[in-house]
Design a protein around this motif. Structure first.
Motif, PDB file in Angstrom:
ATOM      1  N   UNK A  24       0.829  -1.206   0.000  1.00  0.00           N
ATOM      2  CA  UNK A  24       0.000   0.000   0.000  1.00  0.00           C
ATOM      3  C   UNK A  24       0.863   1.254   0.000  1.00  0.00           C
ATOM      4  N   UNK A  25       1.905   1.283   0.817  1.00  0.00           N
ATOM      5  CA  UNK A  25       2.782   2.453   0.931  1.00  0.00           C
ATOM      6  C   UNK A  25       3.414   2.777  -0.421  1.00  0.00           C
ATOM      7  N   UNK A  26       3.978   1.757  -1.067  1.00  0.00           N
ATOM      8  CA  UNK A  26       4.621   1.975  -2.365  1.00  0.00           C
ATOM      9  C   UNK A  26       3.598   2.322  -3.447  1.00  0.00           C
ATOM     10  N   UNK A  27       2.500   1.616  -3.435  1.00  0.00           N
ATOM     11  CA  UNK A  27       1.458   1.790  -4.441  1.00  0.00           C
ATOM     12  C   UNK A  27       0.907   3.216  -4.437  1.00  0.00           C
ATOM     13  N   UNK A  28       0.611   3.717  -3.251  1.00  0.00           N
ATOM     14  CA  UNK A  28       0.023   5.039  -3.132  1.00  0.00           C
ATOM     15  C   UNK A  28       1.015   6.147  -3.472  1.00  0.00           C
ATOM     16  N   UNK A  29       2.318   5.845  -3.438  1.00  0.00           N
ATOM     17  CA  UNK A  29       3.327   6.855  -3.732  1.00  0.00           C
ATOM     18  C   UNK A  29       3.927   6.728  -5.127  1.00  0.00           C
ATOM     19  N   UNK A  30       3.642   5.638  -5.800  1.00  0.00           N
ATOM     20  CA  UNK A  30       4.153   5.432  -7.157  1.00  0.00           C
ATOM     21  C   UNK A  30       3.390   6.344  -8.115  1.00  0.00           C
ATOM     22  N   UNK A  31       4.080   7.247  -8.811  1.00  0.00           N
ATOM     23  CA  UNK A  31       3.362   8.160  -9.719  1.00  0.00           C
ATOM     24  C   UNK A  31       2.626   7.429 -10.844  1.00  0.00           C
ATOM     25  N   UNK A  32       3.049   6.222 -11.160  1.00  0.00           N
ATOM     26  CA  UNK A  32       2.342   5.442 -12.190  1.00  0.00           C
ATOM     27  C   UNK A  32       1.112   4.754 -11.616  1.00  0.00           C
ATOM     28  N   UNK A  33       1.045   4.644 -10.285  1.00  0.00           N
ATOM     29  CA  UNK A  33      -0.108   4.034  -9.635  1.00  0.00           C
ATOM     30  C   UNK A  33      -0.249   2.551  -9.917  1.00  0.00           C
ATOM     31  N   UNK A  34       0.871   1.837  -9.967  1.00  0.00           N
ATOM     32  CA  UNK A  34       0.812   0.397 -10.226  1.00  0.00           C
ATOM     33  C   UNK A  34       1.538  -0.373  -9.133  1.00  0.00           C
ATOM     34  N   UNK A  35       1.163  -1.618  -8.992  1.00  0.00           N
ATOM     35  CA  UNK A  35       1.833  -2.537  -8.064  1.00  0.00           C
ATOM     36  C   UNK A  35       1.994  -3.876  -8.778  1.00  0.00           C
ATOM     37  N   UNK A  36       3.011  -4.584  -8.389  1.00  0.00           N
ATOM     38  CA  UNK A  36       3.223  -5.939  -8.889  1.00  0.00           C
ATOM     39  C   UNK A  36       2.725  -6.876  -7.795  1.00  0.00           C
ATOM     40  N   UNK A  37       1.667  -7.625  -8.092  1.00  0.00           N
ATOM     41  CA  UNK A  37       1.040  -8.487  -7.087  1.00  0.00           C
ATOM     42  C   UNK A  37       1.060  -9.942  -7.531  1.00  0.00           C
ATOM     43  N   UNK A  38       1.196 -10.842  -6.543  1.00  0.00           N
ATOM     44  CA  UNK A  38       1.219 -12.263  -6.882  1.00  0.00           C
ATOM     45  C   UNK A  38      -0.185 -12.808  -7.143  1.00  0.00           C
ATOM     46  N   UNK A  39      -0.301 -13.576  -8.181  1.00  0.00           N
ATOM     47  CA  UNK A  39      -1.549 -14.293  -8.440  1.00  0.00           C
ATOM     48  C   UNK A  39      -1.505 -15.603  -7.645  1.00  0.00           C
TER      49      UNK A  39
END
Length: 156
Positions: A24-39
Motif C-alpha cells: 500500500x505504501x509503495x502503491x500510493x506513492x508510485x506516480x504510475x499508480x501500479x503494483x506488482x502483485x502475486x496471483x
C-alpha cells in the motif's frame, strides 16, 4: 468508484501481497499508480486476447449485474479476468493464458486514472467478488461463436 469502495478495493488487492502494508505504501506513492502483485493467493487471472476479451466482457455483462474485476493492457490487446485461485492450473483453452500460483501481474491502483498501459475495465469492489469461471467460459464460447459467424459473413 469513490471513497470507501476504493479503500476496500485497495485493502483487498494489497492483501495478496507478501507485505500488504509495504505494498500500500509503495502503491500510493508510485506516480504510475501500479503494483506488482502475486496471483494464486486471492485470485488467478485468465488473460484473453482483446479481440475475444471485449466480446466476452459484453456477453458477461448481459449475464450478471456486475462482473468481477477485469484489467486491460497495451491498447487493449489483452484483457485479464480475475477468477478464483487454482483456476489457471486447471484451465484448458486455446489462446487463453493463465496467471496463477508463482506468477505476478501488474495491477493499477483502483479509483485512480491509469498513468500507464494497464487500466481497470471493471475495478474490484473490495468484497472479494471474482468472475464465475463457468459463466466466463460460457461468455467466451458465445463471444467466439459470434466472431466466427461474423467472419463467415465477411464482417469484422
Amino acid at each position: 468508484m469513490a471513497g470507501a469502495g476504493v479503500k476496500a478495493a485497495v485493502e483487498w488487492l494489497a492483501s495478496a501481497a507478501p507485505d500488504p502494508d509495504a505494498c500500500r505504501w509503495e502503491w500510493e506513492r508510485d506516480p504510475r499508480g501500479i503494483a506488482l502483485l502475486p496471483a494464486g493467493r486471492r485470485w488467478d487471472v485468465l488473460i484473453l486476447p482483446g479481440e475475444l476479451g471485449h466480446p466476452t466482457l459484453d456477453v458477461l455483462t448481459r449475464l450478471v449485474d456486475r462482473p468481477g474485476p477485469v484489467l486491460s493492457d497495451f491498447g487493449e490487446a489483452r484483457m485479464g479476468f480475475f477468477v478464483p485461485p487454482g483456476t489457471a492450473a486447471r484451465w484448458v483453452g486455446t489462446g487463453v493464458r493463465g496467471a496463477g500460483q508463482g506468477t505476478w501481474i501488474v495491477v493499477p491502483y483502483p479509483g485512480r486514472e491509469a498513468a500507464g498501459a494497464v487500466r481497470w475495465l471493471i475495478p474490484p469492489d473490495g468484497s472479494g467478488a471474482l468472475n464465475d469461471v463457468m459463466l466466463l467460459e460460457l461468455a467466451m464460447h458465445e463471444a467466439a461463436a459470434g466472431r466466427a459467424g461474423r467472419a463467415g459473413r465477411g464482417e469484422n
